[in-house]
Motif scaffolding. Structure first.
Motif, mmCIF file in Angstrom:
data_model
loop_
_atom_site.group_PDB
_atom_site.id
_atom_site.type_symbol
_atom_site.label_atom_id
_atom_site.label_comp_id
_atom_site.label_asym_id
_atom_site.label_seq_id
_atom_site.Cartn_x
_atom_site.Cartn_y
_atom_site.Cartn_z
ATOM 1 N N PHE A 1 -6.386 28.781 36.520
ATOM 2 C CA PHE A 1 -4.918 28.681 37.165
ATOM 3 C C PHE A 1 -4.605 27.165 37.712
ATOM 4 O O PHE A 1 -3.496 26.820 37.814
ATOM 5 N N THR A 2 -5.907 26.549 38.220
ATOM 6 C CA THR A 2 -5.680 25.232 38.752
ATOM 7 C C THR A 2 -5.037 24.437 37.754
ATOM 8 O O THR A 2 -4.164 23.513 38.001
ATOM 9 N N ASP A 3 -5.796 24.368 36.443
ATOM 10 C CA ASP A 3 -5.355 23.654 35.202
ATOM 11 C C ASP A 3 -4.026 23.859 34.813
ATOM 12 O O ASP A 3 -3.245 22.893 34.614
ATOM 13 N N ALA A 4 -3.607 25.101 34.712
ATOM 14 C CA ALA A 4 -2.287 25.696 34.554
ATOM 15 C C ALA A 4 -0.976 25.243 35.525
ATOM 16 O O ALA A 4 -0.125 24.725 35.146
ATOM 17 N N TRP A 5 -1.482 25.279 36.683
ATOM 18 C CA TRP A 5 -0.611 24.734 37.653
ATOM 19 C C TRP A 5 -0.467 23.324 37.797
ATOM 20 O O TRP A 5 0.697 22.878 38.284
ATOM 21 N N THR A 6 -1.312 22.445 37.606
ATOM 22 C CA THR A 6 -1.480 21.142 37.586
ATOM 23 C C THR A 6 -0.885 20.420 36.350
ATOM 24 O O THR A 6 -0.067 19.577 36.157
ATOM 25 N N VAL A 7 -1.829 20.599 35.222
ATOM 26 C CA VAL A 7 -1.822 19.883 33.879
ATOM 27 C C VAL A 7 -0.721 20.550 33.323
ATOM 28 O O VAL A 7 0.297 19.663 32.653
ATOM 29 N N GLY A 8 -0.182 21.789 33.174
ATOM 30 C CA GLY A 8 1.023 22.164 32.777
ATOM 31 C C GLY A 8 2.456 22.035 33.770
ATOM 32 O O GLY A 8 3.315 22.432 33.426
ATOM 33 N N GLU A 9 2.218 21.638 34.953
ATOM 34 C CA GLU A 9 3.062 21.396 35.950
ATOM 35 C C GLU A 9 3.688 22.519 36.195
ATOM 36 O O GLU A 9 5.156 22.477 36.315
ATOM 37 N N LEU A 10 3.063 23.722 36.312
ATOM 38 C CA LEU A 10 3.945 24.928 36.425
ATOM 39 C C LEU A 10 4.262 25.107 37.832
ATOM 40 O O LEU A 10 5.206 25.932 38.344
ATOM 41 N N SER B 1 5.915 22.639 40.210
ATOM 42 C CA SER B 1 7.172 22.241 40.011
ATOM 43 C C SER B 1 8.233 23.235 39.489
ATOM 44 O O SER B 1 9.101 23.404 39.760
ATOM 45 N N SER B 2 7.686 23.565 38.186
ATOM 46 C CA SER B 2 8.568 24.424 37.417
ATOM 47 C C SER B 2 8.755 25.772 38.260
ATOM 48 O O SER B 2 9.769 26.430 38.155
ATOM 49 N N PHE B 3 7.712 26.268 39.001
ATOM 50 C CA PHE B 3 7.800 27.584 39.465
ATOM 51 C C PHE B 3 8.745 27.520 40.649
ATOM 52 O O PHE B 3 9.787 28.435 40.985
ATOM 53 N N ASP C 1 14.914 16.890 31.358
ATOM 54 C CA ASP C 1 14.004 16.157 32.351
ATOM 55 C C ASP C 1 12.925 17.098 32.668
ATOM 56 O O ASP C 1 13.111 18.238 33.105
ATOM 57 N N THR C 2 11.513 16.531 32.399
ATOM 58 C CA THR C 2 10.499 17.308 32.582
ATOM 59 C C THR C 2 10.328 17.662 34.041
ATOM 60 O O THR C 2 9.523 18.861 34.374
ATOM 61 N N SER C 3 10.671 17.102 34.843
ATOM 62 C CA SER C 3 10.461 17.406 36.449
ATOM 63 C C SER C 3 11.463 18.408 36.802
ATOM 64 O O SER C 3 11.293 19.014 37.942
ATOM 65 N N LYS C 4 12.563 18.690 35.940
ATOM 66 C CA LYS C 4 13.337 19.812 36.293
ATOM 67 C C LYS C 4 13.304 20.856 35.455
ATOM 68 O O LYS C 4 14.048 22.137 35.532
ATOM 69 N N TYR C 5 12.067 21.134 34.545
ATOM 70 C CA TYR C 5 11.878 22.455 33.682
ATOM 71 C C TYR C 5 12.052 23.463 34.567
ATOM 72 O O TYR C 5 11.353 23.540 35.717
ATOM 73 N N MET C 6 12.471 24.823 34.005
ATOM 74 C CA MET C 6 12.184 25.961 34.408
ATOM 75 C C MET C 6 10.805 26.574 33.915
ATOM 76 O O MET C 6 10.168 25.753 32.917
ATOM 77 N N LEU C 7 10.178 27.483 34.282
ATOM 78 C CA LEU C 7 9.110 28.107 34.386
ATOM 79 C C LEU C 7 9.032 28.641 32.691
ATOM 80 O O LEU C 7 7.816 28.178 32.362
#
Length: 313
Positions: free
Chosen positions: A85-94, A96-98, A255-261
């Motif tokens: 979950f930590t990898d998905a939250w940080t590596v996948g940038e979930l 900010s998307s969340f 923009d990747t920083s504005k991605y939806m989940l």
């Protein structure tokens, strides 16, 4: 003489009470289940059990590493590994998307309900000739597939973005997505709430009018509290549909920083595919699905109430 006796006995018999009438109607209404019901109920139970099993399997797999997933896919995990979950939250940038999905979906859902409730009330209660054609326009809007109008939507949003940059000097693509979410959700929500408002009694409106209430006050103080089951039903359906929406987000957000989940989950799939961290991918799926399950567990019973109120009228 026998006729007089029969009449006297009939007049002396106690009147049939409403409870007896309902019991008699219930006995006449009871019929043996048909073949479709006999076959459909087991199929529904099997389908529900399969979905519950699939959900539990995804949740358990989210705590396992890649080797365990392929060697023993249906075994219980040896140890809980929250690192996925930590990898998905940080590596996948979930993370900010969340927040992006939470912000856009919450704002769009609130706006849809705020616009649809009064519009549906007017269409259901105005009694004007234009109410029927306008309602039919909303019904027609429900039948337009998003894939058929995605190019005009993209061109329209690009024009709005360019105009805002020229006049204000700033624009956010998430605002464009918010506007399209509101516009695409209005037809179904107005149609649903219009049917619900039509089932509410008119006597309360007449009593409020006799007390001197205006139309807006009658809607806000009397009819809106009665419409809570229908509004809750519309709200949860809008939230679920917008939370899982992917096509519009892929087209309008670059923009990747504005991605939806859902976009971030697709990016996570590509990342975890190359790193073989399949546990992180399943953890990302759990992060996407869990809010929807939480909302349904909180307001799920309102769906049945909202869709069945007035069914017996």
């Amino acid at each position: 003489m026998p006729e007089q006796l029969t009449d006297s006995v009939a007049s002396a018999a106690p009147p049939e009470t409403p409870s007896r009438q309902r019991a008699a109607l219930g006995r006449h209404a009871q019929r043996p289940p048909g073949p479709f019901r006999l076959a459909g109920v087991p199929i529904l139970w099997i389908w529900a059990a399969f979905n519950v099993f699939l959900l539990l399997w995804v949740a358990m797999t989210a705590f396992r590493n890649g080797s365990e997933i392929f060697t023993d896919p249906f075994d219980l995990p040896d140890s809980l590994n929250p690192g996925n979950f930590t990898d998905a939250w940080t590596v996948g940038e979930l993370g900010s998307s969340f927040l992006n999905s939470l912000l856009v979906v919450s704002a769009a859902s609130a706006t849809v309900i705020a616009v649809s409730a009064p519009a549906a009330y007017v269409l259901a209660r105005s009694g004007r000739r234009s109410s029927g054609p306008i309602t039919m326009l909303f019904i027609a809007g429900m039948g337009i597939p998003m894939q058929a109008v995605i190019i005009p939507i993209f061109v329209w949003m690009q024009s709005i973005s360019s105009a805002m940059y020229d006049t204000v000097g700033w624009w956010d693509d998430r605002i464009s997505l918010y506007l399209i979410y509101v516009a695409s959700s209005l037809p179904f929500t107005v149609f649903l709430l219009t049917g619900f408002f039509r089932t509410l009694p008119t006597e309360l409106e007449e009593a409020a009018a006799l007390d001197g209430c205006s139309g807006f006050r009658t809607f806000r103080k009397v009819m809106l509290p009665l419409a809570r089951p229908g509004i809750a039903t519309a709200l949860i359906l809008v939230i679920v549909s917008l939370w899982n929406e992917t096509l519009l987000a892929l087209v309008l957000i670059t923009d990747t920083s504005k991605y939806m989940l859902p976009q971030a989950l697709l990016g996570l799939y590509g990342t975890m595919q190359y790193t073989s961290n399949w546990g992180g991918l399943f953890a990302g799926i759990v992060i996407v699905v869990l809010p929807v399950l939480a909302v349904y567990a909180w307001l799920g019973r309102r769906i049945v109430e909202g869709l069945t109120v007035g069914a017996g009228k």
